[in-house]
Enzyme design. Structure first.
Site, PDB file in Angstrom:
ATOM      1  N   ASP A  77      23.230  27.067  65.364  1.00  0.00           N
ATOM      2  CA  ASP A  77      22.872  26.137  64.280  1.00  0.00           C
ATOM      3  C   ASP A  77      24.017  26.071  63.281  1.00  0.00           C
ATOM      4  O   ASP A  77      24.309  25.020  62.728  1.00  0.00           O
ATOM      5  CB  ASP A  77      21.660  26.615  63.462  1.00  0.00           C
ATOM      6  CG  ASP A  77      20.382  26.718  64.268  1.00  0.00           C
ATOM      7  OD1 ASP A  77      20.361  26.233  65.402  1.00  0.00           O
ATOM      8  OD2 ASP A  77      19.416  27.295  63.725  1.00  0.00           O
ATOM      9  N   HIS A  79      19.928  30.103  63.810  1.00  0.00           N
ATOM     10  CA  HIS A  79      20.443  30.505  65.127  1.00  0.00           C
ATOM     11  C   HIS A  79      21.968  30.453  65.022  1.00  0.00           C
ATOM     12  O   HIS A  79      22.508  29.625  64.288  1.00  0.00           O
ATOM     13  CB  HIS A  79      20.069  29.504  66.221  1.00  0.00           C
ATOM     14  CG  HIS A  79      18.612  29.341  66.489  1.00  0.00           C
ATOM     15  ND1 HIS A  79      17.826  28.473  65.794  1.00  0.00           N
ATOM     16  CD2 HIS A  79      17.810  29.901  67.428  1.00  0.00           C
ATOM     17  CE1 HIS A  79      16.594  28.516  66.264  1.00  0.00           C
ATOM     18  NE2 HIS A  79      16.546  29.379  67.264  1.00  0.00           N
TER      19      HIS A  79
HETATM   20  C1  XUL Z   1      10.946  27.349  69.156  1.00  0.00           C
HETATM   21  C2  XUL Z   1      10.988  28.312  68.052  1.00  0.00           C
HETATM   22  C3  XUL Z   1      12.328  28.865  67.617  1.00  0.00           C
HETATM   23  C4  XUL Z   1      12.238  30.256  67.085  1.00  0.00           C
HETATM   24  C5  XUL Z   1      13.594  30.874  66.859  1.00  0.00           C
HETATM   25  O1  XUL Z   1       9.657  26.951  69.497  1.00  0.00           O
HETATM   26  O2  XUL Z   1       9.974  28.610  67.488  1.00  0.00           O
HETATM   27  O3  XUL Z   1      12.894  28.073  66.647  1.00  0.00           O
HETATM   28  O4  XUL Z   1      11.547  30.287  65.886  1.00  0.00           O
HETATM   29  O5  XUL Z   1      14.399  30.858  67.978  1.00  0.00           O
END
Ligand code: XUL
Ligand code: CO
Length: 438
Positions: free
Chosen positions: A104, A101
């Site tokens: 992140d 992300h």
């Molecule tokens: C949360 C989830 C996230 C997604 C990406 O449950 O699965 O990490 O994979 O935003």
């Protein structure tokens, strides 16, 4: 630069009889299975989020992980230290991919301009590390759920300024993903859902979400990103009800809003089980409807209904999914990313290695099982013969639209039809699968 896992070299493959806890027993990157290297079949990716951003906190207590980047005071220096640690893990595991992300990898600044500059700065560092190590980006995404502004939704917020913030973040995250040669871009609707229908306009929120997705598609084409856009279904948590509930719901949404062909799905194992479905079902549904994209690998715990995000350890669950995927021609631009986290009591950095190693071995072993099932062809021959009637004259005419209801009615009456399907042999097929699962 300190090496987070300096005491470990790349994990060797030692085969199923090895007793070495730091060796692969099934994942042998170069082993050729059905004409393709294991590494190219599975396309493993380590996620930043759970492994390097979550401090080990839960609602009853704070972080338990003692990691240098959590105590570094300068946010940029902390991000770069985190990046070094992440690349140490990629080195030890020998994974070809990672994913992240935006938040992140880089911190928020005091203003949007500052935040964007920080992302650019970390983006340059990531680019250099990728070039140096050969590790590639499976997908990037934007975190549209942690900041308090998104508490009432991002694209589905009652406030259009929040929509604009989300759009701005996705724009930058998509551009960075493109710049780093990412092969997919993920949208998980973290808070796109509702807590109460008493304050929610469902029709309006769906239109907002559709508009948002159209904007993402337009921008993707404008910047020339050729990767795949993925939506990740989840039924609830953090919101009570999330709009991207499961694959069928996402598929219907895409169809209704003219977005079919632009998005595929990133199927997370435990999101399927939270939705009251099996992972096998979600994979098979996505393939049957041409929206299969990628896998977010983890598992839940049958004892509770939480999103425990544990590392996968069920060869049965993974074998059935991989059987469907292999039969459909493979992962395409997708891969297996680990959306899984340690237990907060697993405080040693080596636990990150054991966790990923176990997940990779489970999936590699399942690949071998699935390839065996596919090569033997017993399941597919059975299914084919079960529907053989549809290749005959009557079946062909019905499907071609050449037989009306009235005509079929007459056929029943005139021929006095009394069909009896042969046994569906479910138990025999279950036994057959059980024999192949090692
Ligand atoms: C949360 C989830 C996230 C997604 C990406 O449950 O699965 O990490 O994979 O935003
Ligand atoms: Co996920």
């Amino acid at each position: 630069m300190t090496d987070f896992l300096a005491d470990l070299s790349r994990l060797p493959f030692e085969g199923p009889d090895s007793e070495n806890p730091l060796a692969f027993r099934w994942y042998d990157a170069d082993r050729v299975v059905l004409g393709r290297r294991m590494e190219d079949h599975l396309r493993f990716a380590v996620c930043y989020w759970h492994g390097f951003c979550w401090p080990g906190s839960d609602v009853f207590g704070g972080g338990t992980f003692d990691r240098p980047w959590f105590v570094e005071r300068d946010p940029l220096a902390a991000s770069l230290a985190k990046m070094d640690a992440a690349f140490s893990l990629f080195r030890v595991l020998g994974v070809p991919y990672f994913c992240f992300h935006d938040r992140d990898v880089a911190p928020e600044g005091a203003t949007w301009r500052e935040t964007e500059a920080l992302l650019d700065r970390v983006g340059e560092a990531l680019e250099a590390r990728m070039r140096e190590t050969g590790v590639r980006l499976l997908w990037g995404t934007a975190n549209l759920f942690s900041h308090p502004r998104y508490a009432q939704g991002a694209a589905t917020s009652p406030d259009p300024e929040v929509f604009a913030c989300a759009a701005s973040q996705v724009r930058r995250a998509l551009e960075l993903t493109h710049h780093l040669g990412g092969e997919n871009y993920v949208l998980w609707g973290g808070r796109e859902g509702y807590e109460s229908l008493l304050n929610t306009d469902l029709r309006r929120e769906a239109e907002q979400l559709a508009r948002f997705l159209h904007l993402v598609v337009e921008h993707k084409h404008r910047i020339g990103f050729t990767g795949t856009l993925l939506i990740e279904p989840k039924p609830f948590e953090p919101t009570k009800h999330q709009y991207d509930r499961d694959c069928a719901t996402v598929h219907a949404f895409l169809a209704r809003h003219g977005l079919l062909g632009e998005f595929r799905v990133n199927i997370e194992v435990n999101h399927a089980t939270l939705a009251g479905l099996s992972f096998h079902h979600e994979v098979a549904y996505a393939i049957a409807n041409d929206i299969f994209g990628s896998i977010d690998a983890n598992r839940g715990d049958p004892q509770n209904g939480w999103d425990t995000d544990q590392f996968p350890n069920s060869t049965e669950e993974m074998t059935l999914a991989l059987y469907e995927i292999l039969r459909a021609g493979g992962m395409g631009s997708g891969g297996f990313n680990f959306d899984a986290r340690l237990r907060r009591t697993s405080v040693d950095p080596h636990d990150l290695v054991h966790a990923h190693l176990g997940g990779m071995d489970t999936i590699a072993r399942s690949l071998l099982n699935a390839a065996d099932l596919l090569e033997r062809g017993e399941l597919s021959r059975f299914v084919e013969s079960r529907y053989a009637g549809w290749s005959g004259e009557l079946g062909r005419r019905i499907l071609a639209g050449e037989a009306s209801l009235a005509e079929l009615g007459e056929l029943c009456r005139d021929a006095d039809l009394a069909p009896r399907c042969p046994s569906a042999r479910q138990e025999m097929l279950e036994n057959l699968v059980a024999r192949r699962i090692r």
